[in-house]
Write an enzyme that holds these catalytic residues in place. Structure first.
Site, mmCIF file in Angstrom:
data_model
loop_
_atom_site.group_PDB
_atom_site.id
_atom_site.type_symbol
_atom_site.label_atom_id
_atom_site.label_comp_id
_atom_site.label_asym_id
_atom_site.label_seq_id
_atom_site.Cartn_x
_atom_site.Cartn_y
_atom_site.Cartn_z
ATOM 1 N N TYR A 161 -19.391 -1.136 -8.913
ATOM 2 C CA TYR A 161 -18.005 -0.892 -8.479
ATOM 3 C C TYR A 161 -17.454 0.382 -9.126
ATOM 4 O O TYR A 161 -16.882 1.250 -8.455
ATOM 5 C CB TYR A 161 -17.121 -2.096 -8.856
ATOM 6 N N GLU B 31 -11.856 1.387 -14.262
ATOM 7 C CA GLU B 31 -13.279 1.017 -14.388
ATOM 8 C C GLU B 31 -14.166 2.260 -14.420
ATOM 9 O O GLU B 31 -15.308 2.190 -14.845
ATOM 10 C CB GLU B 31 -13.687 0.107 -13.229
ATOM 11 N N SER C 124 -9.659 3.882 -10.268
ATOM 12 C CA SER C 124 -9.614 2.744 -11.195
ATOM 13 C C SER C 124 -10.023 3.124 -12.613
ATOM 14 O O SER C 124 -10.926 3.946 -12.821
ATOM 15 C CB SER C 124 -10.561 1.665 -10.667
#
Ligand code: NAP
Ligand code: F7E
Length: 324
Positions: free
Chosen positions: A148, A126, A124
């Site tokens: 996360y 992120e 990801s």
């Protein structure tokens, strides 16, 4: 004989689009689902008869290993995860178990059952978090900003480590935000399009949101699952950034969605500090040049098309509930 693919997370947004693509490509598609007391086939109801289901959980090594041994997949797509960033602060340990260690469990199953199985890990943007360069590409250093993001970074590196340690065909797709009418309603784009449709139809009057300044590189999920598949069809395993290369603020998404139904967003949107995060990812924008050159991958859906399609789908879904 067509190939067999095993998808973890098949009931999720990406799992549904990937299953459609693989069925079109002639694959036998097997989906791993965890036991639930309710029906979670909402996104795959239209193809449920074409998919084989096996019951397993990212927390449970023996179920995953047994599934890989029984299904005999050519390709494993590990899409299952605790994927909602705010929940990773309220459930950090569970997020680590699912989203980080879960990857090792699937890799261990592949390594021990048949190391020739090709493996895709859903990494990801992120992981870039507090970005160290603009735009972000495969060489940009990581700086995750949530449990996360930290868990995904573990999943990313363990995939590379298994590739280098055991010579697996294991790849990590670093995908930037991708959305659709099948997106969970807790994510901001779908929360907006669902809210806009409710307001337009007289089912609600306001939409409460958090940080309108955050910027994301938003693409269409249907385009992004094609990149996942392409990554497993190459001569050699490698990692790729998948993104559109354009960034928009949450506020710009809001305006586009309200504009589509002819409403003034400022009359309906309420900024609510409850939706702010302990640490924010302020801006993401990806450079998918490597994927373009090596995979021939390009996004096919524009930001405007994405917003319109999502608003339109929510209007149609909610219209039966509107007062006449
Ligand atoms: P999603 O809609 O939240 O789907 C997550 C899937 O994981 C669901 O099928 C869920 O099953 C399953 N799952 C969760 N915990 C599990 C467990 N313990 N055991 C087995 N299955 C479990 O996510 P998505 O948007 O499709 O994303 C797919 C993957 O890509 C995720 O790993 C996500 O973190 C990653 N990713 C997403 C994006 C994006 O913008 N969408 C970008 C980059 C990376 P249930 O139906 O039972 O809950
Ligand atoms: O937030 C802001 C929020 O929850 C986007 C996951 O698929 O993509 C997703 O993670 C932005 C953030 O997605 C609200 O603060 C404002 O800056 O839609 P989101 P995300 O956190 O970017 C990545 C690539 C993944 O890998 C993840 O799995 O929107 N925002 N107001 C809000 N966000 C939410 N959810 N709700 C609001 O009310």
């Amino acid at each position: 004989m067509g190939k067999t693919a095993l998808i973890t997370g098949i009931t999720g947004q990406d799992g549904s689009y990937l299953a459609e693509l693989l069925l079109r490509e002639g694959y036998r598609v097997v989906g791993m689902t965890r036991r639930t007391s309710t029906d979670v086939h909402e996104r795959i109801g239209h193809i449920v008869d074409d998919i084989e289901f096996v019951s397993g959980d990212l927390l449970d090594q023996s179920s995953i290993t047994s599934i890989v041994a029984a299904v005999k997949p050519d390709e494993v797509y590990n899409l299952a995860a605790q994927s909602f960033v705010p929940a990773s602060w309220t459930q950090p340990v569970l997020t680590g178990e699912f989203t980080a260690l879960g990857v090792t469990r699937v890799l261990e199953a592949v390594r021990t059952v048949n190391p020739r199985i090709r493996f895709y890990q859903a990494s990801s943007s992120e992981m870039f978090g507090k970005v160290q360069a603009v735009p972000q590409n495969e060489d940009t250093p990581f700086y995750p900003r949530s449990p996360y993001g930290v868990a995904k970074l573990y999943g990313h590196w363990i995939t590379i480590n298994y590739r280098e340690s055991y010579d697996l065909y294991a790849v990590s797709g670093i995908l930037f935000n991708h959305e659709s009418s099948r997106r969970g309603k807790e994510f901001v784009t779908r929360k907006i399009t669902d809210g806009v449709a409710r307001i337009k139809l007289g089912l609600a009057s306001e939409l409460r949101l958090g940080n309108l300044e955050a910027r994301r590189d938003w693409g269409f999920a249907g385009d992004y699952v094609r990149a996942m598949w392409l990554m497993l069809q190459q001569n050699a395993p490698d990692d790729y950034v998948i993104a559109t290369g354009t960034t928009r603020s949450v506020g710009e998404f809001v305006r586009a969605a309200f504009d589509h139904v002819g409403l003034d967003w400022e009359k309906h949107v309420v900024v609510d500090p409850r939706f702010y995060r302990p640490a924010e990812v302020d801006v993401l924008v990806g450079d998918a040049g490597k994927a373009r050159a090596a995979l021939g991958w390009e996004p096919e859906t524009s930001f405007e098309q994405l917003v319109e399609t999502m608003v339109q789908a929510d209007l149609e879904r909610l219209r039966p509930f509107a007062a006449v």
